[in-house]
Motif scaffolding. Structure first.
Motif, PDB file in Angstrom:
ATOM      1  N   LEU A 228       0.246  -0.700  -0.780  1.00  0.00           N
ATOM      2  CA  LEU A 228       0.999   0.489  -0.397  1.00  0.00           C
ATOM      3  C   LEU A 228       1.410   1.298  -1.627  1.00  0.00           C
ATOM      4  O   LEU A 228       1.471   2.528  -1.589  1.00  0.00           O
ATOM      5  N   SER A 229       1.668   0.605  -2.724  1.00  0.00           N
ATOM      6  CA  SER A 229       2.008   1.288  -3.963  1.00  0.00           C
ATOM      7  C   SER A 229       0.826   2.123  -4.459  1.00  0.00           C
ATOM      8  O   SER A 229       0.983   3.290  -4.846  1.00  0.00           O
ATOM      9  N   GLN A 230      -0.366   1.552  -4.437  1.00  0.00           N
ATOM     10  CA  GLN A 230      -1.554   2.289  -4.866  1.00  0.00           C
ATOM     11  C   GLN A 230      -1.805   3.484  -3.948  1.00  0.00           C
ATOM     12  O   GLN A 230      -2.206   4.566  -4.407  1.00  0.00           O
TER      13      GLN A 230
ATOM     14  N   GLN B  13      -5.391   4.394   6.187  1.00  0.00           N
ATOM     15  CA  GLN B  13      -5.383   3.533   5.006  1.00  0.00           C
ATOM     16  C   GLN B  13      -3.988   2.988   4.714  1.00  0.00           C
ATOM     17  O   GLN B  13      -3.830   1.831   4.317  1.00  0.00           O
ATOM     18  N   GLY B  14      -2.961   3.812   4.907  1.00  0.00           N
ATOM     19  CA  GLY B  14      -1.599   3.336   4.715  1.00  0.00           C
ATOM     20  C   GLY B  14      -1.264   2.206   5.664  1.00  0.00           C
ATOM     21  O   GLY B  14      -0.644   1.204   5.277  1.00  0.00           O
ATOM     22  N   LEU B  15      -1.679   2.349   6.929  1.00  0.00           N
ATOM     23  CA  LEU B  15      -1.422   1.294   7.905  1.00  0.00           C
ATOM     24  C   LEU B  15      -2.214   0.029   7.569  1.00  0.00           C
ATOM     25  O   LEU B  15      -1.728  -1.095   7.770  1.00  0.00           O
ATOM     26  N   GLN B  16      -3.425   0.203   7.057  1.00  0.00           N
ATOM     27  CA  GLN B  16      -4.211  -0.965   6.639  1.00  0.00           C
ATOM     28  C   GLN B  16      -3.510  -1.725   5.520  1.00  0.00           C
ATOM     29  O   GLN B  16      -3.596  -2.949   5.446  1.00  0.00           O
ATOM     30  N   ALA B  17      -2.811  -0.986   4.651  1.00  0.00           N
ATOM     31  CA  ALA B  17      -2.090  -1.649   3.560  1.00  0.00           C
ATOM     32  C   ALA B  17      -1.020  -2.585   4.096  1.00  0.00           C
ATOM     33  O   ALA B  17      -0.640  -3.553   3.429  1.00  0.00           O
ATOM     34  N   LEU B  18      -0.540  -2.306   5.300  1.00  0.00           N
ATOM     35  CA  LEU B  18       0.516  -3.124   5.898  1.00  0.00           C
ATOM     36  C   LEU B  18      -0.018  -4.214   6.822  1.00  0.00           C
ATOM     37  O   LEU B  18       0.759  -4.955   7.429  1.00  0.00           O
ATOM     38  N   ASP B  19      -1.344  -4.278   6.947  1.00  0.00           N
ATOM     39  CA  ASP B  19      -1.930  -5.328   7.799  1.00  0.00           C
ATOM     40  C   ASP B  19      -1.462  -6.706   7.343  1.00  0.00           C
ATOM     41  O   ASP B  19      -1.493  -7.027   6.151  1.00  0.00           O
ATOM     42  N   GLY B  20      -1.025  -7.498   8.278  1.00  0.00           N
ATOM     43  CA  GLY B  20      -0.592  -8.853   7.949  1.00  0.00           C
ATOM     44  C   GLY B  20       0.831  -8.951   7.460  1.00  0.00           C
ATOM     45  O   GLY B  20       1.305 -10.048   7.141  1.00  0.00           O
ATOM     46  N   ALA B  21       1.536  -7.823   7.391  1.00  0.00           N
ATOM     47  CA  ALA B  21       2.921  -7.849   6.903  1.00  0.00           C
ATOM     48  C   ALA B  21       3.904  -8.298   7.982  1.00  0.00           C
ATOM     49  O   ALA B  21       5.068  -8.568   7.687  1.00  0.00           O
ATOM     50  N   GLY B  22       3.432  -8.340   9.230  1.00  0.00           N
ATOM     51  CA  GLY B  22       4.297  -8.829  10.297  1.00  0.00           C
ATOM     52  C   GLY B  22       5.168  -7.779  10.939  1.00  0.00           C
ATOM     53  O   GLY B  22       6.115  -8.106  11.655  1.00  0.00           O
ATOM     54  N   LEU B  23       4.855  -6.498  10.718  1.00  0.00           N
ATOM     55  CA  LEU B  23       5.634  -5.428  11.325  1.00  0.00           C
ATOM     56  C   LEU B  23       5.024  -5.004  12.649  1.00  0.00           C
ATOM     57  O   LEU B  23       3.814  -5.114  12.854  1.00  0.00           O
TER      58      LEU B  23
ATOM     59  N   VAL C  61       7.498   6.274   3.108  1.00  0.00           N
ATOM     60  CA  VAL C  61       6.849   6.296   1.799  1.00  0.00           C
ATOM     61  C   VAL C  61       6.227   7.662   1.527  1.00  0.00           C
ATOM     62  O   VAL C  61       6.400   8.238   0.444  1.00  0.00           O
ATOM     63  N   SER C  62       5.507   8.212   2.506  1.00  0.00           N
ATOM     64  CA  SER C  62       4.870   9.520   2.295  1.00  0.00           C
ATOM     65  C   SER C  62       5.917  10.616   2.122  1.00  0.00           C
ATOM     66  O   SER C  62       5.714  11.562   1.360  1.00  0.00           O
ATOM     67  N   GLY C  63       7.055  10.469   2.819  1.00  0.00           N
ATOM     68  CA  GLY C  63       8.130  11.444   2.647  1.00  0.00           C
ATOM     69  C   GLY C  63       8.710  11.400   1.253  1.00  0.00           C
ATOM     70  O   GLY C  63       9.011  12.447   0.657  1.00  0.00           O
ATOM     71  N   PHE C  64       8.858  10.198   0.709  1.00  0.00           N
ATOM     72  CA  PHE C  64       9.341  10.073  -0.670  1.00  0.00           C
ATOM     73  C   PHE C  64       8.357  10.702  -1.645  1.00  0.00           C
ATOM     74  O   PHE C  64       8.749  11.437  -2.560  1.00  0.00           O
ATOM     75  N   VAL C  65       7.071  10.426  -1.463  1.00  0.00           N
ATOM     76  CA  VAL C  65       6.047  10.976  -2.360  1.00  0.00           C
ATOM     77  C   VAL C  65       6.071  12.502  -2.308  1.00  0.00           C
ATOM     78  O   VAL C  65       6.031  13.183  -3.347  1.00  0.00           O
ATOM     79  N   ARG C  66       6.133  13.037  -1.107  1.00  0.00           N
ATOM     80  CA  ARG C  66       6.128  14.487  -0.930  1.00  0.00           C
ATOM     81  C   ARG C  66       7.352  15.120  -1.595  1.00  0.00           C
ATOM     82  O   ARG C  66       7.227  16.132  -2.301  1.00  0.00           O
TER      83      ARG C  66
END
Length: 270
Positions: free
Chosen positions: A110-112, A147-157, A169-174
């Motif tokens: 997610l950081s990348q 792709q962002g959602l794929q980064a969270l795959d397996g995180a248990g959310l 996260v995207s709001g912070f970046v923007r």
């Protein structure tokens, strides 16, 4: 942004989204030889990059292409539609994430993803001036969400929580890109270095801040190195890590069976 309705008998989607996905028929040849949707969008992006989004108009783009304004409307129905296509072209597809390929943890992935988005925004600051009217729906913006959602795959959310994390996260970046872009523009306009700007700001506050009324700010101003500019990426790195710390707390809580998933998500854009 305001988006028109789809054409009668069409998909029922907004015209701008139909155009972005290639679902609308376009003339094979325009009144001027060589005129095409790609050329129109490219010319509009060039205007925005050099003069800002406010300089973009159908008339201006037509002039730069050596075509009539009316000829552009055979390809683009309205300026709002052009905005969507410009954003789509500038955003591009998300770059591959090595973290995903190497099955690294969600945090690194997610950081990348966030850093890649930041690079796009800083390279196209005009894009941040396009109003947001709803969730991403153009091809590249949907690909970034995927792709962002794929980064969270397996995180248990839960599904809703994953979307909320992506919005956070995207709001912070923007916001960081918009703020830093405005500050950089202000420094450039004044024609002085960032150090000189910070020193001038320090002198201004020193004259205005009263230790009795603003004790915390007064102590902060006296801190050694307070007015020395940080490394260019310091604020983004610090902020992103704190945002991800919060996501980590949520993920750990879910792993321990704590809390419940929020059911609602709001509109946003990547």
């Amino acid at each position: 942004m305001t988006q028109g309705n789809g054409s009668p008998g069409g998909t029922g989607l907004p015209a701008s989204i139909e155009a972005a996905w290639g679902l609308r028929a376009r003339p094979v040849k325009g009144p001027k030889p060589g005129l095409s949707l790609d050329r129109i969008v490219g010319a509009a992006v060039a205007v925005a990059a050099s003069e800002g989004l406010g300089a973009v108009s159908m008339g201006r783009v037509a002039k730069d292409l050596g075509a009539s304004t009316m000829s552009l409307y055979r390809y683009v129905a309205a300026k709002d539609e052009l905005y969507v296509l410009m954003q789509e072209a500038a955003m591009g597809p998300p770059p591959p994430l090595p973290a995903l390929e190497e099955e690294a943890g969600w945090r690194e992935a997610l950081s990348q993803w966030a850093w890649a988005m930041r690079r796009v925004y800083h390279a196209n600051l005009w894009m941040l001036r396009i109003p947001i009217a709803g969730p991403p729906a153009s091809p590249n913006s949907v690909a970034w969400w995927e792709q962002g959602l794929q980064a969270l795959d397996g995180a248990g959310l839960g599904a809703g929580e994953g979307i909320s994390v992506i919005l956070l996260v995207s709001g912070f970046v923007r916001n960081e890109a918009l703020l830093m872009g405005d500050l950089d523009a202000a420094v450039e306009t004044r024609g002085v270095s960032e150090t000189e700007v910070m020193e001038g700001y320090a002198r201004t506050l020193d004259r205005l801040v009263d230790p009795a009324r603003h004790p915390s700010l007064s102590r902060l101003m006296a801190t050694e190195g307070m007015w020395t500019p940080d490394e260019p990426d310091h604020e983004f790195t610090f902020g992103l890590e704190r945002v991800l710390d919060g996501v980590d707390v949520l993920i750990r809580s879910r792993a321990q069976g704590g809390g419940t998933e929020s059911s609602g998500t709001g509109p946003g854009a990547v």
